[in-house]
Scaffold this motif. Structure first.
Motif, PDB file in Angstrom:
ATOM      1  N   LYS A 135      74.587 100.110   2.864  1.00 39.50           N
ATOM      2  CA  LYS A 135      74.216 101.709   3.303  1.00 39.50           C
ATOM      3  C   LYS A 135      74.184 102.227   2.052  1.00 39.50           C
ATOM      4  CE  LYS A 135      75.348 105.638   6.237  1.00 39.50           C
ATOM      5  NZ  LYS A 135      76.227 106.217   7.188  1.00 39.50           N
ATOM      6  N   GLN A 136      74.976 102.277   0.977  1.00 34.70           N
ATOM      7  CA  GLN A 136      75.129 102.994  -0.388  1.00 34.70           C
ATOM      8  C   GLN A 136      73.847 102.553  -1.269  1.00 34.70           C
ATOM      9  OE1 GLN A 136      76.920 105.449  -1.141  1.00 34.70           O
ATOM     10  NE2 GLN A 136      77.764 105.329   0.892  1.00 34.70           N
ATOM     11  N   GLU A 137      73.571 101.133  -0.953  1.00 34.57           N
ATOM     12  CA  GLU A 137      72.451 100.677  -1.671  1.00 34.57           C
ATOM     13  C   GLU A 137      71.030 101.445  -1.182  1.00 34.57           C
ATOM     14  OE1 GLU A 137      74.052  96.427  -3.316  1.00 34.57           O
ATOM     15  OE2 GLU A 137      73.025  96.625  -1.489  1.00 34.57           O
ATOM     16  N   ALA A 138      70.991 101.554   0.147  1.00 38.08           N
ATOM     17  CA  ALA A 138      69.927 102.320   0.713  1.00 38.08           C
ATOM     18  C   ALA A 138      69.664 103.640   0.242  1.00 38.08           C
ATOM     19  CB  ALA A 138      69.920 102.007   2.231  1.00 38.08           C
ATOM     20  N   ILE A 139      70.811 104.224   0.397  1.00 40.04           N
ATOM     21  CA  ILE A 139      70.899 105.798  -0.142  1.00 40.04           C
ATOM     22  C   ILE A 139      70.367 106.027  -1.619  1.00 40.04           C
ATOM     23  CG2 ILE A 139      72.530 107.852  -0.381  1.00 40.04           C
ATOM     24  CD1 ILE A 139      74.080 106.918   1.704  1.00 40.04           C
ATOM     25  N   ALA A 140      70.911 105.099  -2.523  1.00 38.54           N
ATOM     26  CA  ALA A 140      70.502 105.041  -3.656  1.00 38.54           C
ATOM     27  C   ALA A 140      69.060 104.750  -3.912  1.00 38.54           C
ATOM     28  CB  ALA A 140      71.273 104.045  -4.927  1.00 38.54           C
ATOM     29  N   ALA A 141      68.378 103.974  -3.190  1.00 38.36           N
ATOM     30  CA  ALA A 141      67.129 103.609  -3.190  1.00 38.36           C
ATOM     31  C   ALA A 141      66.186 104.663  -2.741  1.00 38.36           C
ATOM     32  CB  ALA A 141      66.841 102.273  -2.212  1.00 38.36           C
ATOM     33  N   ILE A 142      66.622 105.191  -1.512  1.00 42.03           N
ATOM     34  CA  ILE A 142      65.843 106.573  -0.995  1.00 42.03           C
ATOM     35  C   ILE A 142      65.820 107.692  -2.174  1.00 42.03           C
ATOM     36  CG2 ILE A 142      66.172 108.389   0.649  1.00 42.03           C
ATOM     37  CD1 ILE A 142      67.373 106.232   2.565  1.00 42.03           C
ATOM     38  N   GLU A 143      67.098 107.942  -2.625  1.00 40.80           N
ATOM     39  CA  GLU A 143      67.148 109.087  -3.644  1.00 40.80           C
ATOM     40  C   GLU A 143      65.984 108.688  -4.916  1.00 40.80           C
ATOM     41  OE1 GLU A 143      71.113 111.142  -2.583  1.00 40.80           O
ATOM     42  OE2 GLU A 143      70.860 109.782  -4.343  1.00 40.80           O
ATOM     43  N   ALA A 144      66.165 107.520  -5.386  1.00 40.11           N
ATOM     44  CA  ALA A 144      65.503 107.172  -6.538  1.00 40.11           C
ATOM     45  C   ALA A 144      63.832 107.134  -6.189  1.00 40.11           C
ATOM     46  CB  ALA A 144      66.030 105.775  -6.904  1.00 40.11           C
ATOM     47  N   SER A 145      63.505 106.607  -5.098  1.00 41.27           N
ATOM     48  CA  SER A 145      61.965 106.451  -4.681  1.00 41.27           C
ATOM     49  C   SER A 145      61.405 107.851  -4.619  1.00 41.27           C
ATOM     50  CB  SER A 145      61.862 105.560  -3.599  1.00 41.27           C
ATOM     51  OG  SER A 145      62.705 106.353  -2.445  1.00 41.27           O
ATOM     52  N   SER A 146      62.355 108.937  -4.289  1.00 39.00           N
ATOM     53  CA  SER A 146      61.943 110.348  -4.080  1.00 39.00           C
ATOM     54  C   SER A 146      61.872 111.136  -5.524  1.00 39.00           C
ATOM     55  CB  SER A 146      62.697 111.074  -2.926  1.00 39.00           C
ATOM     56  OG  SER A 146      64.167 111.237  -3.615  1.00 39.00           O
ATOM     57  N   VAL A 147      62.065 110.515  -6.604  1.00 42.28           N
ATOM     58  CA  VAL A 147      62.212 111.169  -7.817  1.00 42.28           C
ATOM     59  C   VAL A 147      60.570 111.630  -8.042  1.00 42.28           C
ATOM     60  CG1 VAL A 147      62.497 111.193 -10.298  1.00 42.28           C
ATOM     61  CG2 VAL A 147      64.263 110.025  -8.604  1.00 42.28           C
ATOM     62  N   ARG A 148      60.499 113.021  -8.397  1.00 41.74           N
ATOM     63  CA  ARG A 148      59.122 113.564  -8.768  1.00 41.74           C
ATOM     64  C   ARG A 148      59.528 114.207 -10.105  1.00 41.74           C
ATOM     65  NH1 ARG A 148      58.456 110.518  -5.634  1.00 41.74           N
ATOM     66  NH2 ARG A 148      57.044 110.803  -3.726  1.00 41.74           N
TER      67      ARG A 148
END
Length: 541
Positions: A135-148
């Protein structure tokens, strides 16, 4: 009557003289000398145990080091148990059978038992695309992929490097003349960096700078790498610049949800994903246990079980037909070349074995092109216009023909070796008794051949039942009906599973593992029944 060469008995009835005792003592001393060099306590045995100890301990340390650094307690425990068992067995002068059985047992557990158990464990999870990590890896991936990128965000001079095969961003801040190393784990400042023209890092201790060509070859990996920082991440902009962007999605631990704009995605721990009130879900999820859901879906889901029986029937026919045809042709060729009047046997045997010597992967692709309707060699040589791979009947005949060509040389080799072990006296005695050639083959040659062929026939059946390459590389499971692209006329269970689990919906490893378990059970039951039926391991007296 006395003998001139006799010995007078001594006082206690033993032959007089000390020769016997001396020889006995000498034999004892020589035996003791041999025991010191070859016995359990000899120098060679001691040296062997020391070498075994060093080898076992060295392998254990090599295997345990990465496990300890990764915090894998289970792996460290397994290494410790295996090492203790090896030391217990090999440092003792006894337990000779265990010295031979231990390596075999460990290999059996590593390459047979563990893969089966691991497959079963995957079948109880939702592992697949978007559900690979925690779950922590998923959260990190979500935040990283939303970087603008935002106006005024920090910029860096980028140098692409690697360390231990892993990609690293060497980032330079020209204004402050500082260098940083960025990975998926975060950003840290490094010292000892060399700056070149434009303020970029040209060298750094412990890092290998990639050339422009090497970096371009890994462009997709560079574009997907995000270096997490507070409130956002650093992303590459081309191969020479990077920027620090802000994440538009952020995880809130208080509500166990992801917030972004005016939307909220709450954690669904049952399915391992973040879902919105309208039913939408973020693409990144995490692996969770789903119990028997995958196993029951393989039986109850109409998308899977509707065509299961049809595919299974063709799969069973395919495996039996391939084994029967290859065995029949291989034995027939071996019998013909075994005849004493046959000439040029070596040339014929070489020509027959050629298909077996060819790489199967390449030959399957060659056969696929040979069956091409417009340009294939088969149609051109025979003057036909047959769509070999376009209709169910011809496609099935084609894959059977290809496997016959690839498989019969192996049966021919085994049958040739088995025929040479049959005593000629048996056949000569039967011929003297008036048995015909067919009777000699049916009552003598064939039963003795089956003693060697029976185990191979069963193992060949198990192999062809799951012969993924033999079908997928020739027909890809087709031809497919116009209204159903999920199941083809030549699909085996293994190719059908591949299409279901790795289709356009993304990889579903859990579902694939569940169906693989059913296929494994089917093959195991049929193989055991085959061994019992043929009595392949029955001792011949």
């Amino acid at each position: 009557m006395t003998h001139g060469s006799g010995l007078r008995p001594g006082r206690h009835g033993s032959p007089s003289g000390s020769g016997g005792a001396a020889s006995g003592g000498g034999g004892a001393r020589s035996g003791a000398g041999r025991s010191r060099t070859t016995g359990p306590g000899s120098t060679a045995a001691t040296l062997g145990r020391v070498l075994a100890l060093g080898l076992i301990v060295g392998v254990a340390l090599w295997a345990a080091a990465p496990l300890v650094s990764a915090g894998n307690r289970l792996g460290v425990g397994i290494v410790a148990v295996v090492t203790a068992a090896a030391l217990y067995v090999y440092l003792s002068p006894r337990r000779l059978p265990a010295k031979y059985l231990l390596p075999t047992t460990l290999l059996l557990l590593a390459f047979q038992v563990f893969p089966v158990l691991y497959t079963m464990s995957l079948a109880l999870t939702n592992v697949g695309d978007g559900h690979l990590g925690t779950k922590q890896e998923a959260i990190a991936a979500i935040e990283a992929s939303s970087v603008r990128r935002e106006a005024g965000s920090a910029e860096y001079r980028l140098t692409v490097a690697e360390q231990g095969g892993a990609l690293v961003f060497l980032l330079a801040d020209p204004a402050r003349r500082r260098a940083y190393a960025g990975t998926a784990d975060g950003l840290r400042e490094i010292g000892g960096a060399t700056f070149g023209p434009g303020g970029r890092v040209t060298a750094a201790d412990g890092y290998t700078v990639l050339t422009p060509a090497q970096a371009a070859a890994r462009g997709e990996e560079i574009g997907s790498l995000s270096v997490p920082v507070d409130g956002g991440a650093i992303r590459a902009q081309g191969l020479t610049r990077a920027y620090e962007g802000r994440a538009t999605l952020a995880y809130d631990a208080d509500c166990d949800c992801v917030k972004g704009g005016n939307r909220v995605w709450r954690a669904d721990d049952e399915h391992g994903r973040f879902t919105a009130p309208d039913g939408g879900a973020l693409p990144q999820g995490w692996k969770v246990g789903v119990g028997w859901a995958n196993l029951t879906a393989a039986v109850t889901n109409p998308k899977i079980n509707t065509h299961f029986l049809g595919v299974f029937a063709w799969n069973l026919f395919y495996a039996v037909a391939v084994v029967g045809l290859t065995a029949a042709l291989g034995v027939a060729a071996a019998l013909v070349l075994h005849h004493p009047r046959m000439r040029g046997v070596r040339i014929y045997r070489t020509l027959i074995v050629l298909p077996y010597a060819m790489p199967a992967f390449a030959m399957l692709l060659v056969w696929r092109d040979m069956f091409n309707t417009d340009f294939g060699l088969v149609n051109r040589l025979l003057g036909l216009d047959v769509d070999w791979l376009g209709t169910p009947l011809t496609a099935r005949a084609s894959v059977l023909l290809v496997q016959l060509w690839l498989g019969f040389p192996y049966m021919f080799l085994v049958a040739t070796g088995a025929l040479q072990t049959i005593p000629a006296e048996y056949l000569e005695a039967a011929q003297v008794d008036g048995a015909s050639a067919w009777q000699r083959f049916r009552t003598i040659t064939l039963p003795l051949l089956l003693l060697a062929l029976a185990p191979l026939l069963v193992s060949s059946f198990a192999f062809n039942f799951n012969n993924f390459n033999g079908v997928f590389l020739v027909t890809a499971g087709g031809p497919f009906p116009s209204d159903n692209p999920t199941v083809g006329a030549t699909d085996l269970l293994i190719t059908y599973t591949f299409r279901l689990a790795f289709g356009q919906q993304g990889a579903q490893y859990g579902l694939a593992s569940a169906i693989s378990i059913y296929v494994y059970l089917i093959v195991a039951v049929i193989s055991v029944a085959g061994f019992r039926r043929t009595r392949a391991f029955k001792e011949v007296r």
